[in-house]
Design a protein around this motif. Structure first.
Motif, PDB file in Angstrom:
ATOM      1  N   ARG A  12       0.825  -1.210   0.000  1.00 20.70           N
ATOM      2  CA  ARG A  12       0.000   0.000   0.000  1.00 20.70           C
ATOM      3  C   ARG A  12       0.860   1.262   0.000  1.00 20.70           C
ATOM      4  O   ARG A  12       0.674   2.155  -0.825  1.00 20.70           O
ATOM      5  CB  ARG A  12      -0.931  -0.019   1.209  1.00 20.70           C
ATOM      6  CG  ARG A  12      -1.839   1.194   1.312  1.00 20.70           C
ATOM      7  CD  ARG A  12      -2.760   1.080   2.492  1.00 20.70           C
ATOM      8  NE  ARG A  12      -3.810   0.106   2.262  1.00 20.70           N
ATOM      9  CZ  ARG A  12      -4.605  -0.361   3.215  1.00 20.70           C
ATOM     10  NH1 ARG A  12      -4.455   0.044   4.463  1.00 20.70           N
ATOM     11  NH2 ARG A  12      -5.549  -1.232   2.929  1.00 20.70           N
ATOM     12  N   LEU A  16       1.275   4.052  -2.986  1.00 18.97           N
ATOM     13  CA  LEU A  16       0.917   5.444  -2.730  1.00 18.97           C
ATOM     14  C   LEU A  16       2.110   6.366  -2.989  1.00 18.97           C
ATOM     15  O   LEU A  16       1.942   7.494  -3.468  1.00 18.97           O
ATOM     16  CB  LEU A  16       0.415   5.610  -1.299  1.00 18.97           C
ATOM     17  CG  LEU A  16      -0.959   4.996  -1.007  1.00 18.97           C
ATOM     18  CD1 LEU A  16      -1.261   5.061   0.488  1.00 18.97           C
ATOM     19  CD2 LEU A  16      -2.058   5.695  -1.808  1.00 18.97           C
ATOM     20  N   GLU A  20       2.125   9.526  -5.309  1.00 23.32           N
ATOM     21  CA  GLU A  20       2.412  10.816  -4.684  1.00 23.32           C
ATOM     22  C   GLU A  20       3.547  11.545  -5.406  1.00 23.32           C
ATOM     23  O   GLU A  20       3.448  12.751  -5.671  1.00 23.32           O
ATOM     24  CB  GLU A  20       2.767  10.619  -3.215  1.00 23.32           C
ATOM     25  CG  GLU A  20       3.016  11.917  -2.473  1.00 23.32           C
ATOM     26  CD  GLU A  20       3.337  11.696  -1.013  1.00 23.32           C
ATOM     27  OE1 GLU A  20       3.533  12.704  -0.303  1.00 23.32           O
ATOM     28  OE2 GLU A  20       3.418  10.534  -0.571  1.00 23.32           O
ATOM     29  N   LEU A  70      -6.567   4.515  -6.382  1.00 24.43           N
ATOM     30  CA  LEU A  70      -6.644   4.681  -4.927  1.00 24.43           C
ATOM     31  C   LEU A  70      -7.565   3.641  -4.294  1.00 24.43           C
ATOM     32  O   LEU A  70      -7.238   3.077  -3.236  1.00 24.43           O
ATOM     33  CB  LEU A  70      -7.113   6.099  -4.587  1.00 24.43           C
ATOM     34  CG  LEU A  70      -6.097   7.220  -4.843  1.00 24.43           C
ATOM     35  CD1 LEU A  70      -6.740   8.578  -4.624  1.00 24.43           C
ATOM     36  CD2 LEU A  70      -4.874   7.051  -3.940  1.00 24.43           C
TER      37      LEU A  70
END
Length: 201
Positions: A12, A16, A20, A70
């Motif tokens: 995860r 991310l 990002e 997401l």
């Protein structure tokens, strides 16, 4: 073979991070150009019908894939083994780096969409010596990287949709660049491949 929930959740944070970094670069560049009075976002502005349609669909694809990615990460929707997930992370980070370098090389010539009124320069140095479209290549690698980390039908469909629309946008931009820069761009096209590589000599 479905990746166990614990293993999918362990990816995860890396997934991310890939997102990002990528969108952080995108938004930071847009913000810096806005401060200098440059309109970065020019998707669908004042274009003829076909160009407008492709740019609009590309915008939908590239924005729509974000919540899909997401959701896949949050709920751990992954159906590939852990070693494939690690490969996806590496591909995603590579996409981030290529995108960052391409944006830096473009300086203030970078636009999202075909410029409406702005007169930009043809950039052929730096990473553009090895790819005519490194920013789009960065997009593709980021999408594929996240897909490999969190592979499911929904993310797969959006990834294919986004990659196809980005390719159609590249074709439109090639037409625009040929019109805007003529022989200079045609010579560049002969030397450097669309996505990656250049001809010897």
């Amino acid at each position: 073979m479905k990746l166990p929930l614990e293993a999918s959740l362990s990816y995860r944070l890396p997934a991310l991070l890939v997102m990002e970094v990528f969108y952080g670069v995108y938004l930071a560049k847009q913000w810096m150009q806005k401060r200098r009075g440059i309109q970065t976002m020019q998707i669908g502005r004042g274009k003829e019908a076909q160009t407008h349609a492709v740019e609009t669909l590309m915008g939908i694809a590239t924005v729509g894939i974000i919540p899909v990615q997401l959701l896949s990460i949050i709920f751990g929707w992954s159906h590939l083994p852990a070693n494939v997930c690690f490969t996806g992370f590496c591909i995603g980070i590579l996409g981030d780096m290529i995108f960052l370098i391409s944006v830096l090389c473009m300086k203030d010539n970078w636009r999202a969409g075909i410029p409406d009124r702005d007169r930009t320069e043809l950039v052929t140095d730096g990473i553009y010596r090895y790819s005519r479209n490194p920013a789009f290549l960065g997009f593709d690698l980021q999408y594929i990287g996240v897909l490999l980390m969190y592979c499911n039908l929904l993310t797969g469909l959006f990834t294919v949709f986004a990659v196809v629309m980005l390719h159609l946008q590249i074709l439109q931009e090639e037409h625009y660049l040929t019109t805007a820069f003529g022989a200079e761009y045609l010579n560049y096209r002969q030397r450097v491949f669309r996505y990656l590589g250049r001809r010897k000599g």
